[in-house]
Design an enzyme around this catalytic site. Sequence first.
Site, mmCIF file in Angstrom:
data_model
loop_
_atom_site.group_PDB
_atom_site.id
_atom_site.type_symbol
_atom_site.label_atom_id
_atom_site.label_comp_id
_atom_site.label_asym_id
_atom_site.label_seq_id
_atom_site.Cartn_x
_atom_site.Cartn_y
_atom_site.Cartn_z
ATOM 1 N N TYR A 32 0.837 -1.201 0.000
ATOM 2 C CA TYR A 32 0.000 0.000 0.000
ATOM 3 C C TYR A 32 0.869 1.247 0.000
ATOM 4 C CZ TYR A 32 -4.432 -2.415 0.917
ATOM 5 O OH TYR A 32 -5.555 -3.186 0.803
ATOM 6 N N GLU A 77 -15.407 3.940 4.541
ATOM 7 C CA GLU A 77 -15.383 4.243 3.111
ATOM 8 C C GLU A 77 -16.761 4.122 2.463
ATOM 9 O OE1 GLU A 77 -12.273 1.969 1.160
ATOM 10 O OE2 GLU A 77 -10.872 3.361 2.124
HETATM 11 C C1 LIG Z 1 -8.833 0.157 2.350
HETATM 12 C C2 LIG Z 1 -7.901 1.130 2.421
HETATM 13 C C3 LIG Z 1 -6.639 0.983 3.101
HETATM 14 C C4 LIG Z 1 -5.703 1.981 2.967
HETATM 15 C C5 LIG Z 1 -4.464 1.842 3.588
HETATM 16 C C6 LIG Z 1 -4.191 0.717 4.324
HETATM 17 O O1 LIG Z 1 -2.976 0.575 4.906
HETATM 18 C C7 LIG Z 1 -5.123 -0.262 4.482
HETATM 19 C C8 LIG Z 1 -6.363 -0.129 3.866
#
Ligand SMILES: C=Cc1ccc(O)cc1
Length: 184
Positions: A32, A77
Site C-alpha cells: 500500500y 469508506e
Molecule cells: C482500504 C484502504 C486501506 C488503505 C491503507 C491501508 O494501509 C489499508 C487499507
Amino acid sequence: MTQHNQMDKQFKTLDDFLGTHFIYTYDNGWEYEWYAKNDHTVDYRIHGGMVAGRWVTDQTANIVMLTAGIYKVAWTEPTGTDVALDFLPNDHKVNGTIFFPKWVQDHPEITVTYQNEHLDVMHAAREKYATYPKLVVPEFATITYMGNAGQDNNEVISEAPYATLPDDIRAGQYFDADYRRLNH
Ligand SMILES: C=Cc1ccc(O)cc1
C-alpha cells in the site's frame, strides 16, 4: 534524480506526520501507498493484494497522535470498508486492520478503480450485495519509503497505480525537488 526518501526522519509531533507519504508492505504481501494529506484527509493507492489497482483521494479520516511519534488513523469508506491504522514511523512499522464487507471479498474487481469517479457504483454495490460476515484483515506492515510531500499536495496520488510505481518512487525517479510529478 531527486532523493526524497526520508527513512531516517525522527517523528515527534502530529505536524511531523501530516504531509508524509508512505509506502509499506503488509506481512501478508499486500503493498500500500498512503499519504497523510492534512489533519482530516488521506489519499492512497494499492499496489498488491486483494484489491490491487484501487486508488482513492480526499478520503475523510480521523488522525491523532497517541504519544510522541505514534499515530492512529481511522475511517469508513463509501464501499462500507472500515480501516484502522497505527503508524510507528520511527520503527518503520504500521499495524493495520481492514474490515471488508462481504461483497468486497466476493467482488473485489468492482472496487478496483479510481473510486472518486465511481462513487455511484460503490453506493449501488453496497446496497445490492451482502455486508456480512465481514472479512477482518489484521496485519503488521514494514515501511519501505517515507517522503516529505507537504500537506495538500494533489500530485502525490494523482494517477492509477502501475507495476513499477513503488520502485520508481523509492528510486527518486517520480517526483521533482518540489515533490511534483516528473512525468505528466
Ligand atoms: C482500504 C484502504 C486501506 C488503505 C491503507 C491501508 O494501509 C489499508 C487499507
